[in-house]
Design a protein around this motif. Structure first.
Motif, PDB file in Angstrom:
ATOM      1  N   TYR A 133       0.830  -1.205   0.000  1.00 11.51           N
ATOM      2  CA  TYR A 133       0.000   0.000   0.000  1.00 11.51           C
ATOM      3  C   TYR A 133       0.866   1.259   0.000  1.00 11.51           C
ATOM      4  O   TYR A 133       1.985   1.233   0.512  1.00 11.51           O
ATOM      5  CB  TYR A 133      -0.893   0.031   1.241  1.00 11.51           C
ATOM      6  N   PRO A 134       0.325   2.366  -0.499  1.00 12.24           N
ATOM      7  CA  PRO A 134       1.051   3.643  -0.374  1.00 12.24           C
ATOM      8  C   PRO A 134       1.256   3.977   1.106  1.00 12.24           C
ATOM      9  O   PRO A 134       0.429   3.620   1.955  1.00 12.24           O
ATOM     10  CB  PRO A 134       0.108   4.654  -1.028  1.00 12.24           C
ATOM     11  N   LEU A 135       2.333   4.675   1.415  1.00 11.30           N
ATOM     12  CA  LEU A 135       2.682   4.981   2.807  1.00 11.30           C
ATOM     13  C   LEU A 135       1.531   5.657   3.551  1.00 11.30           C
ATOM     14  O   LEU A 135       1.232   5.300   4.688  1.00 11.30           O
ATOM     15  CB  LEU A 135       3.942   5.850   2.857  1.00 11.30           C
ATOM     16  N   GLN A 136       0.890   6.621   2.934  1.00 10.80           N
ATOM     17  CA  GLN A 136      -0.206   7.327   3.603  1.00 10.80           C
ATOM     18  C   GLN A 136      -1.318   6.359   4.010  1.00 10.80           C
ATOM     19  O   GLN A 136      -1.841   6.416   5.111  1.00 10.80           O
ATOM     20  CB  GLN A 136      -0.776   8.421   2.711  1.00 10.80           C
ATOM     21  N   GLN A 137      -1.681   5.433   3.121  1.00  5.63           N
ATOM     22  CA  GLN A 137      -2.729   4.472   3.432  1.00  5.63           C
ATOM     23  C   GLN A 137      -2.275   3.508   4.522  1.00  5.63           C
ATOM     24  O   GLN A 137      -3.062   3.124   5.388  1.00  5.63           O
ATOM     25  CB  GLN A 137      -3.155   3.717   2.185  1.00  5.63           C
ATOM     26  N   GLN A 138      -0.992   3.120   4.520  1.00  3.67           N
ATOM     27  CA  GLN A 138      -0.473   2.260   5.581  1.00  3.67           C
ATOM     28  C   GLN A 138      -0.686   2.934   6.936  1.00  3.67           C
ATOM     29  O   GLN A 138      -1.177   2.316   7.881  1.00  3.67           O
ATOM     30  CB  GLN A 138       1.016   2.007   5.381  1.00  3.67           C
ATOM     31  N   LEU A 139      -0.297   4.204   7.019  1.00  2.00           N
ATOM     32  CA  LEU A 139      -0.407   4.940   8.288  1.00  2.00           C
ATOM     33  C   LEU A 139      -1.863   5.107   8.703  1.00  2.00           C
ATOM     34  O   LEU A 139      -2.200   4.941   9.883  1.00  2.00           O
ATOM     35  CB  LEU A 139       0.289   6.293   8.172  1.00  2.00           C
ATOM     36  N   GLU A 140      -2.735   5.438   7.756  1.00  2.00           N
ATOM     37  CA  GLU A 140      -4.149   5.624   8.080  1.00  2.00           C
ATOM     38  C   GLU A 140      -4.771   4.344   8.618  1.00  2.00           C
ATOM     39  O   GLU A 140      -5.512   4.363   9.603  1.00  2.00           O
ATOM     40  CB  GLU A 140      -4.913   6.097   6.841  1.00  2.00           C
ATOM     41  N   GLU A 141      -4.464   3.228   7.977  1.00  6.47           N
ATOM     42  CA  GLU A 141      -5.061   1.978   8.411  1.00  6.47           C
ATOM     43  C   GLU A 141      -4.511   1.518   9.757  1.00  6.47           C
ATOM     44  O   GLU A 141      -5.254   1.048  10.612  1.00  6.47           O
ATOM     45  CB  GLU A 141      -4.906   0.903   7.340  1.00  6.47           C
TER      46      GLU A 141
END
Length: 194
Positions: A133-141
């Motif tokens: 996943y893109p880094l931003q989505q990793q952090l959000e999840e």
């Protein structure tokens, strides 16, 4: 909606067709919520044995179109046939229905867990721990999962229900695929306002 596809839509469309094929190959009934796809794609879905449900979000209240669409297709699935379990997944998760080596498919494993009546909802595990996943989505999840875990633990502690750390482990609630007991839990998914 207008039948034209950009590259992202084309890729998702192809993955959705793989999901339908894999699910049907394993004997699953599969219903697809459709917001206005091209007639050619709709015909392919029907030829593969998929059931198309035309999007009608006005009947499903909520704050976000994705949640409303999810409730619509879950409502359809809950009223279709005599199945005891509803599996929900995003259309591009074709590997959810693909057995690995000589093992069972992830769809089979989560469905079996709910069918055992020991649990009402089963959520699979990711193989790559969000690495694709893109880094931003990793952090959000990750943040979303930790927030929910802490809220559950706080409730357990405040209610004196037991050991909060054992009763509310880290769960990957943002992963899409899940198996839901029609009898015991589907109403909870249909009634949330998101």
């Amino acid at each position: 909606k207008d039948g034209t596809m950009n590259e992202s839509d084309r890729i998702r469309s192809d993955l959705a067709l793989k999901t339908i094929k894999n699910a049907r190959d394993l004997g699953f009934t599969i219903a697809i919520l459709d917001g206005g796809s091209a007639p050619e794609w709709r015909n392919k879905v029907k030829e593969m044995g998929g059931i198309l449900v035309d999007e009608d979000l006005d009947k499903y209240p909520g704050h976000h179109f994705m949640g409303r669409g999810r409730r619509q297709i879950l409502d359809f699935a809950g009223n279709y046939g005599d199945h005891e379990i509803v599996l929900w997944t995003e259309p591009e998760k074709h590997t959810f229905f693909k057995p690995e080596s000589n093992a069972k498919s992830p769809a089979y494993l989560v469905a079996r867990a709910v069918h055992s009546d020991m649990i009402d909802v089963a959520v699979g595990r990711r193989k790559d721990n969000l690495a694709s996943y893109p880094l931003q989505q990793q952090l959000e999840e990750l943040l979303g999962n930790v927030h929910i875990m802490e809220q559950m633990r706080s409730y357990i502690r405040d209610s004196n229900l037991g050991d909060a750390n054992k009763m509310a482990p880290y769960l990957d609630l943002w992963i899409g695929p899940r198996a839901i007991s029609k009898k015991n839990s589907l109403d909870r998914f249909l009634n949330y306002p998101g």
